[in-house]
Design a protein around this motif. Structure first.
Motif: not given
Length: 206
Positions: A167-171, A179-196
Motif C-alpha cells: 500500500a505504501n509503494i507508488d504504482g 476484484g480483477a477488472n478490465v480497467y485496472d488490468i489495462l492501466k498498469r504496465d505489468t500484470l502479476v498473477i500468483t499461482k493461486a
C-alpha cells in the motif's frame, strides 16, 4: 501456452500452462472499450445538482407592473433570464451506469488478459506472501524485478502483511481474484498473477 513462474526474489519456481481460451484470444479494442466505459460510468457519483426556478430563494412578488414600463413582461426575479435566478434544464442527480451482461463482462476480462499476454506483460509468481510488514524490502524486490506500474492479482484472499506493505509503494496495486477488472488490468504496465490467483481466475472465467 507455457509461462515461467518466478518468486519475489527473482528465482525460478517452475512453469505453468495458461489456457488458450483465456490468454490466447485475439484482443478486440471494441470489447475492451465497452468494458472500460461501463466501469467508468458506473464509478461516476452522479451527484451534480443545480437549483431550478422553484428552488432559488427569491420573493414571488411581481417585480414591476405588467404594462406601461416599456420593458418586457416579467413576473418573479427567480426566472432563469435573471442573474441568480433558477437554472433551466440543469443537471439533476442520476445514475450514469448502464447494463452489460455477465457473459459479456467475462468476455471482456478474457480479452484484457489476452491483450496483456500479447504484449508480453504478464508475470506469474509463486506467491505474494510476507511473514511481516516490510515495505522497504518489498520495494527493493519490486525495483529489482523492474515493475514500475504493476497490478498483482492474488487468490480468493490477499495476504494482509503483503497488502499493507504494498500500500505504501507508488504504482503497485494488489487485488484478490474477484476484484480483477478490465480497467485496472489495462492501466498498469505489468500484470502479476500468483499461482493461486491464476487457478481462481481460470475457475471464474471458464
Amino acid at each position: 501456452m507455457k509461462l515461467d513462474v518466478i518468486n519475489l526474489d527473482g528465482g525460478n519456481a517452475g512453469s505453468v500452462d495458461l489456457g488458450e481460451e483465456i490468454f490466447g484470444l485475439e484482443p478486440r479494442a471494441d470489447i475492451l472499450h465497452r468494458m472500460v466505459r461501463w466501469q467508468r460510468n458506473n464509478a461516476q457519483a452522479g451527484t451534480h445538482k443545480v437549483k431550478t426556478r422553484s428552488e432559488v430563494k427569491y420573493s414571488t412578488k411581481k417585480i414591476y407592473r405588467q404594462k406601461g414600463t416599456g420593458g418586457a413582461r416579467h413576473g418573479a426575479r427567480s426566472a432563469p433570464i435573471f442573474r441568480g435566478g433558477g437554472i433551466y434544464k440543469g443537471p439533476t442527480p442520476r445514475s450514469h451506469g448502464h447494463e452489460l451482461t455477465k457473459k459479456f463482462r467475462k468476455l471482456g476480462l478474457r480479452h484484457a488478459l489476452s491483450a496483456k499476454m500479447a504484449e508480453g506483460s504478464i508475470v506469474i509468481i509463486d506467491a505474494a506472501d510476507m511473514a511481516e510488514i516490510k515495505t522497504a524490502m518489498l520495494a527493493k524486490q519490486v525495483k529489482a524485478l523492474g515493475w514500475k506500474r504493476a497490478l498483482i492479482i492474488d487468490g480468493t484472499a490477499v495476504n494482509e502483511n503483503f497488502a499493507r506493505a504494498a500500500a505504501n509503494i507508488d504504482g503497485l496495486d494488489v487485488l484478490p481474484t474477484m476484484g480483477a477488472n478490465v480497467y485496472d488490468i489495462l492501466k498498469r504496465d505489468t500484470l502479476v498473477i500468483t499461482k493461486a490467483g491464476l487457478e481462481a481466475l481460470e475457475a471464474r472465467l471458464k
